[in-house]
Design an enzyme around this catalytic site. Structure first.
Site, PDB file in Angstrom:
ATOM      1  N   THR A  87       0.871  -1.174   0.000  1.00 36.34           N
ATOM      2  CA  THR A  87       0.000   0.000   0.000  1.00 36.34           C
ATOM      3  C   THR A  87       0.909   1.226   0.000  1.00 36.34           C
ATOM      4  O   THR A  87       1.659   1.433   0.951  1.00 36.34           O
ATOM      5  CB  THR A  87      -0.890   0.025   1.261  1.00 36.34           C
ATOM      6  OG1 THR A  87      -1.628  -1.186   1.319  1.00 36.34           O
ATOM      7  CG2 THR A  87      -1.845   1.211   1.219  1.00 36.34           C
ATOM      8  N   LYS A 162      -7.832   1.385  -3.036  1.00 36.25           N
ATOM      9  CA  LYS A 162      -7.469   0.962  -1.678  1.00 36.25           C
ATOM     10  C   LYS A 162      -7.640   2.106  -0.676  1.00 36.25           C
ATOM     11  O   LYS A 162      -8.231   1.931   0.393  1.00 36.25           O
ATOM     12  CB  LYS A 162      -6.015   0.472  -1.698  1.00 36.25           C
ATOM     13  CG  LYS A 162      -5.370   0.266  -0.352  1.00 36.25           C
ATOM     14  CD  LYS A 162      -5.668  -1.082   0.242  1.00 36.25           C
ATOM     15  CE  LYS A 162      -5.086  -1.190   1.638  1.00 36.25           C
ATOM     16  NZ  LYS A 162      -5.439  -2.417   2.308  1.00 36.25           N
ATOM     17  N   LYS A 237      -1.740   4.948   8.656  1.00 43.09           N
ATOM     18  CA  LYS A 237      -0.947   5.026   7.417  1.00 43.09           C
ATOM     19  C   LYS A 237      -1.869   5.229   6.212  1.00 43.09           C
ATOM     20  O   LYS A 237      -1.648   6.116   5.378  1.00 43.09           O
ATOM     21  CB  LYS A 237      -0.133   3.733   7.243  1.00 43.09           C
ATOM     22  CG  LYS A 237       0.567   3.654   5.888  1.00 43.09           C
ATOM     23  CD  LYS A 237       1.147   2.284   5.569  1.00 43.09           C
ATOM     24  CE  LYS A 237       1.585   2.249   4.106  1.00 43.09           C
ATOM     25  NZ  LYS A 237       2.205   0.999   3.702  1.00 43.09           N
TER      26      LYS A 237
HETATM   27  P1  NAD Z   1       6.197  -5.644   7.193  1.00 35.26           P
HETATM   28  O1  NAD Z   1       6.874  -4.464   7.760  1.00 35.26           O
HETATM   29  O2  NAD Z   1       5.904  -6.820   8.081  1.00 35.26           O
HETATM   30  O3  NAD Z   1       7.005  -6.204   5.914  1.00 35.26           O
HETATM   31  C1  NAD Z   1       7.742  -5.394   5.034  1.00 35.26           C
HETATM   32  C2  NAD Z   1       9.044  -6.119   4.739  1.00 35.26           C
HETATM   33  O4  NAD Z   1       9.784  -5.359   3.793  1.00 35.26           O
HETATM   34  C3  NAD Z   1       9.950  -6.265   5.977  1.00 35.26           C
HETATM   35  O5  NAD Z   1      10.230  -7.644   6.208  1.00 35.26           O
HETATM   36  C4  NAD Z   1      11.197  -5.477   5.613  1.00 35.26           C
HETATM   37  O6  NAD Z   1      12.403  -6.050   6.104  1.00 35.26           O
HETATM   38  C5  NAD Z   1      11.144  -5.534   4.102  1.00 35.26           C
HETATM   39  N1  NAD Z   1      11.927  -4.466   3.465  1.00 35.26           N
HETATM   40  C6  NAD Z   1      11.971  -3.148   3.782  1.00 35.26           C
HETATM   41  N2  NAD Z   1      12.813  -2.504   2.958  1.00 35.26           N
HETATM   42  C7  NAD Z   1      13.308  -3.434   2.102  1.00 35.26           C
HETATM   43  C8  NAD Z   1      14.210  -3.378   1.016  1.00 35.26           C
HETATM   44  N3  NAD Z   1      14.787  -2.235   0.643  1.00 35.26           N
HETATM   45  N4  NAD Z   1      14.502  -4.526   0.367  1.00 35.26           N
HETATM   46  C9  NAD Z   1      13.924  -5.704   0.737  1.00 35.26           C
HETATM   47  N5  NAD Z   1      13.051  -5.812   1.757  1.00 35.26           N
HETATM   48  C10 NAD Z   1      12.755  -4.692   2.426  1.00 35.26           C
HETATM   49  O7  NAD Z   1       4.830  -5.094   6.561  1.00 35.26           O
HETATM   50  P2  NAD Z   1       3.521  -5.931   6.129  1.00 35.26           P
HETATM   51  O8  NAD Z   1       2.552  -5.930   7.256  1.00 35.26           O
HETATM   52  O9  NAD Z   1       3.953  -7.205   5.507  1.00 35.26           O
HETATM   53  O10 NAD Z   1       2.919  -4.954   5.033  1.00 35.26           O
HETATM   54  C11 NAD Z   1       3.488  -4.849   3.726  1.00 35.26           C
HETATM   55  C12 NAD Z   1       2.640  -3.905   2.909  1.00 35.26           C
HETATM   56  O11 NAD Z   1       1.294  -4.414   2.846  1.00 35.26           O
HETATM   57  C13 NAD Z   1       2.516  -2.493   3.486  1.00 35.26           C
HETATM   58  O12 NAD Z   1       2.543  -1.565   2.429  1.00 35.26           O
HETATM   59  C14 NAD Z   1       1.178  -2.508   4.197  1.00 35.26           C
HETATM   60  O13 NAD Z   1       0.599  -1.228   4.269  1.00 35.26           O
HETATM   61  C15 NAD Z   1       0.377  -3.436   3.306  1.00 35.26           C
HETATM   62  N6  NAD Z   1      -0.723  -4.126   3.973  1.00 35.26           N
HETATM   63  C16 NAD Z   1      -0.545  -4.691   5.194  1.00 35.26           C
HETATM   64  C17 NAD Z   1      -1.614  -5.337   5.813  1.00 35.26           C
HETATM   65  C18 NAD Z   1      -1.440  -5.991   7.168  1.00 35.26           C
HETATM   66  O14 NAD Z   1      -2.470  -6.364   7.772  1.00 35.26           O
HETATM   67  N7  NAD Z   1      -0.225  -6.172   7.674  1.00 35.26           N
HETATM   68  C19 NAD Z   1      -2.867  -5.407   5.163  1.00 35.26           C
HETATM   69  C20 NAD Z   1      -3.009  -4.844   3.898  1.00 35.26           C
HETATM   70  C21 NAD Z   1      -1.926  -4.202   3.313  1.00 35.26           C
END
Ligand code: NAD
Length: 290
Positions: A87, A162, A237
């Site tokens: 997102t 979204k 966010k």
């Molecule tokens: P998270 O923080 O658990 O995962 C993100 C991952 O990206 C981390 O493991 C981090 O180490 C990795 N990362 C960061 N920078 C990086 C880079 N330069 N290279 C490689 N890896 C890198 O977050 P999440 O909960 O998995 O969410 C991911 C996305 O999905 C976000 O944009 C969030 O808004 C969206 N989202 C999350 C949810 C939820 O319930 N968690 C629901 C819908 C959407």
């Protein structure tokens, strides 16, 4: 397909695992998180991109997406698809798509709804923006990771859908919680409040499917001491992204603006961090009009 997956956090680890379990050849990269079962580990984002038919990204925000995209776009093969499921702000989604197209790649922005549970179970909803050909190429992956995919329009349309959805969600949750707190003060039983509203014109997903009052309605995070679920800081966010987009598009969104202020106070100045976004109810419960 040969798939690269970058960002193996709370969401990405499950999505990558499901793709591998369905028989695709998946290579993953994350700065810190380990690779899930069935996913081969690469040493860099660029290494994941080399030779991949599709690269999926699941990253925290638009700034990180743009820096990862700058690294992988030169490494991807012509005709491959960059499919971002994070997102992020609409502008970042559009600029990454433009950069990809400029060198003969295809791009889809496909944020998801359904949370960690949906990612784990492969029941996410994808809302996608991009050309028809790009959408068609990744649609079979959406079928594995999710249960529904809507092609919303050109680049950025997925992110637009979204943030509009989640702006409604934030506003509605705040409204449902303040109404419960008002009902308390008027001496109205919460179960009666639910019985009436859930079958009257005030019904909503937040009332009927995710009721913020413990012990009332279907089981929800309220019944588990407001452990997320959907964390208040993730709601914040998405509300901020909605307001960033509203400013850029000159759209008047007073309710979205107020919901953003409320969640920002809750998460940053009160006890909302790490709690479900429905914990707005105990917040309102404790307050008077000042
Ligand atoms: P998270 O923080 O658990 O995962 C993100 C991952 O990206 C981390 O493991 C981090 O180490 C990795 N990362 C960061 N920078 C990086 C880079 N330069 N290279 C490689 N890896 C890198 O977050 P999440 O909960 O998995 O969410 C991911 C996305 O999905 C976000 O944009 C969030 O808004 C969206 N989202 C999350 C949810 C939820 O319930 N968690 C629901 C819908 C959407």
């Amino acid at each position: 397909m040969k798939i690269g997956f970058i960002g193996l956090g709370n969401m990405g680890q499950h999505m990558a695992r499901n793709l591998a379990a369905a028989g695709h050849e998946v290579t993953g990269f994350d700065l810190t998180a380990p690779c899930p079962e069935g996913v081969a580990k690469a040493d860099s984002a660029a290494a994941v991109a080399v030779g991949a038919d599709v690269v999926v990204t699941m990253l925290p925000n638009g700034t990180i997406l743009k820096s990862v995209a700058a690294e992988i776009i030169p490494a991807m093969s012509a005709g491959a698809v960059l499919c971002d499921c994070s997102t992020v702000d609409v502008e970042s989604a559009r600029s990454v798509a433009e950069d990809a197209k400029a060198v003969g790649l295809m791009a889809v922005d496909a944020p998801v709804s359904g949370g960690i549970g949906g990612a784990d179970a492969g029941t996410l909803t994808f809302m996608a923006g991009g050309d028809d050909a790009a959408f068609k190429k990744v649609a079979e992956l959406f079928d594995i990771m999710g249960q529904k995919a809507v092609h919303c329009g050109e680049a950025g349309a997925g992110q637009a859908a979204k943030i509009c959805n989640n702006m409604i969600l934030g506003i509605t949750m705040a409204g449902t919680c303040e109404a419960f707190a008002l009902a308390d003060k008027l001496g109205l039983d919460r179960q009666k409040m639910f019985d009436v509203v859930s079958t009257s014109s005030g019904y909503s997903w937040t009332m009927n499917a995710y009721c913020p009052a413990p012990g009332v309605g279907p089981t929800s995070p309220a019944d588990n001491d407001y452990k997320p679920g959907f964390a208040a800081e993730l709601m914040l966010k998405d509300l901020r992204l909605s307001q960033q987009a509203a400013v850029a598009a000159d759209a008047d969104t007073p309710m979205g603006e107020r919901a953003t202020e409320l969640y920002s106070t809750f998460v940053e100045d009160e006890d909302g961090l790490g709690r479900d976004f429905s914990a707005m109810l105990p917040r309102f419960e404790k307050r008077g009009r000042d």
